[in-house]
Design a protein around this motif. Structure first.
Motif, PDB file in Angstrom:
ATOM      1  N   PHE A 139       0.850  -1.192   0.000  1.00  0.00           N
ATOM      2  CA  PHE A 139       0.000   0.000   0.000  1.00  0.00           C
ATOM      3  C   PHE A 139       0.886   1.242   0.000  1.00  0.00           C
ATOM      4  CE2 PHE A 139      -3.599   2.478   2.103  1.00  0.00           C
ATOM      5  CZ  PHE A 139      -4.329   2.558   0.940  1.00  0.00           C
ATOM      6  N   VAL A 140       0.299   2.405   0.244  1.00  0.00           N
ATOM      7  CA  VAL A 140       0.966   3.680  -0.014  1.00  0.00           C
ATOM      8  C   VAL A 140       2.215   3.936   0.819  1.00  0.00           C
ATOM      9  CG1 VAL A 140      -1.085   4.840  -0.896  1.00  0.00           C
ATOM     10  CG2 VAL A 140      -0.637   4.851   1.562  1.00  0.00           C
ATOM     11  N   ASN A 141       2.284   3.411   2.042  1.00  0.00           N
ATOM     12  CA  ASN A 141       3.417   3.719   2.915  1.00  0.00           C
ATOM     13  C   ASN A 141       4.412   2.579   3.066  1.00  0.00           C
ATOM     14  OD1 ASN A 141       2.648   6.387   3.492  1.00  0.00           O
ATOM     15  ND2 ASN A 141       1.158   5.675   5.009  1.00  0.00           N
ATOM     16  N   ASP A 142       4.237   1.513   2.286  1.00  0.00           N
ATOM     17  CA  ASP A 142       5.240   0.453   2.278  1.00  0.00           C
ATOM     18  C   ASP A 142       6.496   0.934   1.549  1.00  0.00           C
ATOM     19  OD1 ASP A 142       3.970  -2.072   3.428  1.00  0.00           O
ATOM     20  OD2 ASP A 142       2.428  -1.394   2.043  1.00  0.00           O
ATOM     21  N   VAL A 143       7.641   0.452   1.990  1.00  0.00           N
ATOM     22  CA  VAL A 143       8.921   0.847   1.384  1.00  0.00           C
ATOM     23  C   VAL A 143       9.345  -0.229   0.393  1.00  0.00           C
ATOM     24  CG1 VAL A 143      11.343   1.367   1.813  1.00  0.00           C
ATOM     25  CG2 VAL A 143       9.594   2.112   3.451  1.00  0.00           C
ATOM     26  N   VAL A 144       9.424   0.169  -0.885  1.00  0.00           N
ATOM     27  CA  VAL A 144       9.821  -0.774  -1.930  1.00  0.00           C
ATOM     28  C   VAL A 144      11.011  -0.158  -2.666  1.00  0.00           C
ATOM     29  CG1 VAL A 144       8.935  -2.361  -3.689  1.00  0.00           C
ATOM     30  CG2 VAL A 144       7.332  -1.240  -2.145  1.00  0.00           C
ATOM     31  N   ASP A 145      12.101  -0.022  -1.930  1.00  0.00           N
ATOM     32  CA  ASP A 145      13.302   0.602  -2.493  1.00  0.00           C
ATOM     33  C   ASP A 145      14.229  -0.455  -3.096  1.00  0.00           C
ATOM     34  OD1 ASP A 145      14.451  -0.644  -0.303  1.00  0.00           O
ATOM     35  OD2 ASP A 145      14.864   1.213   0.790  1.00  0.00           O
ATOM     36  N   HIS A 146      15.413  -0.037  -3.505  1.00  0.00           N
ATOM     37  CA  HIS A 146      16.366  -0.928  -4.178  1.00  0.00           C
ATOM     38  C   HIS A 146      16.704  -2.119  -3.294  1.00  0.00           C
ATOM     39  CE1 HIS A 146      20.185  -2.412  -5.812  1.00  0.00           C
ATOM     40  NE2 HIS A 146      19.855  -1.820  -6.956  1.00  0.00           N
ATOM     41  N   HIS A 147      16.973  -1.874  -2.034  1.00  0.00           N
ATOM     42  CA  HIS A 147      17.348  -2.961  -1.122  1.00  0.00           C
ATOM     43  C   HIS A 147      16.221  -3.985  -0.974  1.00  0.00           C
ATOM     44  CE1 HIS A 147      19.222  -4.921   2.373  1.00  0.00           C
ATOM     45  NE2 HIS A 147      17.999  -4.936   2.891  1.00  0.00           N
ATOM     46  N   VAL A 148      14.996  -3.477  -0.771  1.00  0.00           N
ATOM     47  CA  VAL A 148      13.847  -4.376  -0.606  1.00  0.00           C
ATOM     48  C   VAL A 148      13.610  -5.184  -1.876  1.00  0.00           C
ATOM     49  CG1 VAL A 148      11.334  -4.456  -0.302  1.00  0.00           C
ATOM     50  CG2 VAL A 148      12.727  -3.014   1.188  1.00  0.00           C
ATOM     51  N   LEU A 149      13.686  -4.545  -3.028  1.00  0.00           N
ATOM     52  CA  LEU A 149      13.472  -5.253  -4.286  1.00  0.00           C
ATOM     53  C   LEU A 149      14.556  -6.293  -4.542  1.00  0.00           C
ATOM     54  CD1 LEU A 149      12.287  -2.198  -6.373  1.00  0.00           C
ATOM     55  CD2 LEU A 149      10.954  -4.273  -5.999  1.00  0.00           C
ATOM     56  N   GLU A 150      15.778  -5.972  -4.162  1.00  0.00           N
ATOM     57  CA  GLU A 150      16.861  -6.952  -4.314  1.00  0.00           C
ATOM     58  C   GLU A 150      16.590  -8.186  -3.460  1.00  0.00           C
ATOM     59  OE1 GLU A 150      21.744  -7.001  -4.367  1.00  0.00           O
ATOM     60  OE2 GLU A 150      20.695  -5.516  -3.130  1.00  0.00           O
ATOM     61  N   LEU A 168      11.337   2.135  -9.458  1.00  0.00           N
ATOM     62  CA  LEU A 168      11.013   1.474 -10.726  1.00  0.00           C
ATOM     63  C   LEU A 168      12.271   0.983 -11.438  1.00  0.00           C
ATOM     64  CD1 LEU A 168       8.200   3.755 -12.216  1.00  0.00           C
ATOM     65  CD2 LEU A 168       7.960   1.474 -11.240  1.00  0.00           C
ATOM     66  N   LYS A 169      13.336   1.740 -11.348  1.00  0.00           N
ATOM     67  CA  LYS A 169      14.583   1.347 -12.010  1.00  0.00           C
ATOM     68  C   LYS A 169      15.090   0.025 -11.442  1.00  0.00           C
ATOM     69  CE  LYS A 169      19.247   3.016 -13.094  1.00  0.00           C
ATOM     70  NZ  LYS A 169      20.220   4.142 -12.916  1.00  0.00           N
ATOM     71  N   ALA A 170      15.017  -0.105 -10.121  1.00  0.00           N
ATOM     72  CA  ALA A 170      15.462  -1.353  -9.493  1.00  0.00           C
ATOM     73  C   ALA A 170      14.543  -2.511  -9.844  1.00  0.00           C
ATOM     74  CB  ALA A 170      15.528  -1.168  -7.972  1.00  0.00           C
ATOM     75  N   ALA A 171      13.246  -2.225  -9.929  1.00  0.00           N
ATOM     76  CA  ALA A 171      12.295  -3.283 -10.297  1.00  0.00           C
ATOM     77  C   ALA A 171      12.633  -3.846 -11.671  1.00  0.00           C
ATOM     78  CB  ALA A 171      10.874  -2.730 -10.274  1.00  0.00           C
ATOM     79  N   ARG A 172      12.959  -2.981 -12.598  1.00  0.00           N
ATOM     80  CA  ARG A 172      13.331  -3.436 -13.940  1.00  0.00           C
ATOM     81  C   ARG A 172      14.655  -4.210 -13.892  1.00  0.00           C
ATOM     82  NH1 ARG A 172      11.607   2.098 -15.107  1.00  0.00           N
ATOM     83  NH2 ARG A 172       9.508   2.046 -16.004  1.00  0.00           N
TER      84      ARG A 172
END
Length: 330
Positions: free
Chosen positions: A52-63, A85-89
């Protein structure tokens, strides 16, 4: 069956997601915790996570999610400023969202906040409950004839504009990507500086991007009318909170209505009634008699929650089954 970890889940999330999980195609596991670097370990063993809106989905989390074999991150909201988005890709994780759940829900909440401030409904409610029927201190102002500046003319902005025009307001708009259908309604586009200087009321409906962060700051306030009304039901980061406090103290801002706050992730969606709030800026805002704040509930209608649940579940099933998804953003 696909396993999905649902973060930042409340009772209403579980209710609607389970209700519309037709056929049980998804094995939903609900976590009250926000997704963050500290909680990402909970996503082990899942093919998708829902945030949701306040979850953290940064580079570290995506990795980390990539390491765990998570293939899909599904946002059950429209905005995605909390996601890299860059990390997601980079990690080949598909990202989907709910681009439209109920523009009218947020629009109606926006106007509700505005009416509460303009007619002091919140103060009148408590007076009457105490058998105080005096009108002193409750004088309001008409919306009819006021110039209202709307920043952002997407679906929510447009829904808000339609309501405001019905009140007899003059609506001035700013958006770098003008909506060709808007001017036929009777509103008009102006420059941002003209919107600041001409508007009696300013309502924010744009996404949070590097270009819009702190679009309302000290420099912007200096261009506005004394006594301006500011309403923000979009994203907290659009407003520089320190500048807003300065504007309230100097009376440059006549009224302030917020449904979002820049540092809301530590506050909103939680019951902190028995705690001492550590955010000094937020507690300072609450001391002003001309400030009205709600806890990010603009989206919170039955109709919106139904759409969010249906769209989110469909997005996840579609992507995990290898099909094309219309709501894919990365």
């Amino acid at each position: 069956m696909y396993k999905v970890a649902v973060f930042s889940s409340k009772k209403y999330d579980q209710q609607f997601l389970e209700q519309f999980n037709q056929g049980g195609q998804l094995d939903l596991h609900f976590f009250e915790s926000r997704l963050s670097r500290q909680t990402v370990e909970l996503a082990q063993g899942f093919q998708a996570v829902c945030v949701f809106v306040n979850d953290v989905v940064d580079h570290h989390v995506l990795e980390q999610l990539h390491t765990f074999g998570v293939n899909v991150v599904a946002l059950r909201c429209a905005g995605f400023n909390n996601l890299d988005l860059k990390a997601a890709r980079q990690f080949n994780i598909k990202i989907c969202r709910v681009p439209e759940y109920s523009p009218e829900a947020v629009a109606e909440h926006t106007v509700g906040i505005l009416l509460t401030l303009s007619r002091k409904f919140h103060k009148a409610y408590w007076r009457v409950r105490e058998n105080n029927f005096a009108l002193d201190g409750l004088m309001g102002f008409n919306l009819h004839g006021k110039t209202i500046g709307v920043i952002g003319t997407g679906k929510i902005g447009l829904a808000t504009i339609k309501i405001l025009l019905g009140f007899g307001c003059q609506v001035h708009c700013y958006d770098p990507y003008p909506n060709p259908d808007l001017q036929t309604l009777g509103a008009k586009y102006v420059t941002l500086d003209d919107l600041f200087s001409q508007s009696d009321i300013i309502s924010l409906h744009c996404p949070l991007t590097p270009d819009t962060k702190h679009i309302i700051d000290s420099e912007a306030l200096a261009k506005m009318k004394t006594g301006v009304v500011i309403i923000n039901t979009s994203r907290g980061g659009l407003v520089d909170s320190n500048a807003i406090i300065g504007g309230l103290k100097s009376r440059k801002i006549g009224f302030l209505g917020l449904d979002v706050y820049e540092l809301e992730s530590e506050l909103f969606f939680e019951d902190l009634s028995d705690d001492i709030v550590q955010d000094d800026i937020f507690t300072r805002l609450l001391t002003f008699p001309n400030v009205f704040i709600t806890g990010h509930q603009g989206f919170f209608t039955e109709e919106a929650l139904i759409t969010i649940a249906q769209t989110t579940l469909d997005n996840i099933e579609t992507l995990l089954s290898g099909k094309d998804c219309d709501n894919l953003i990365a």
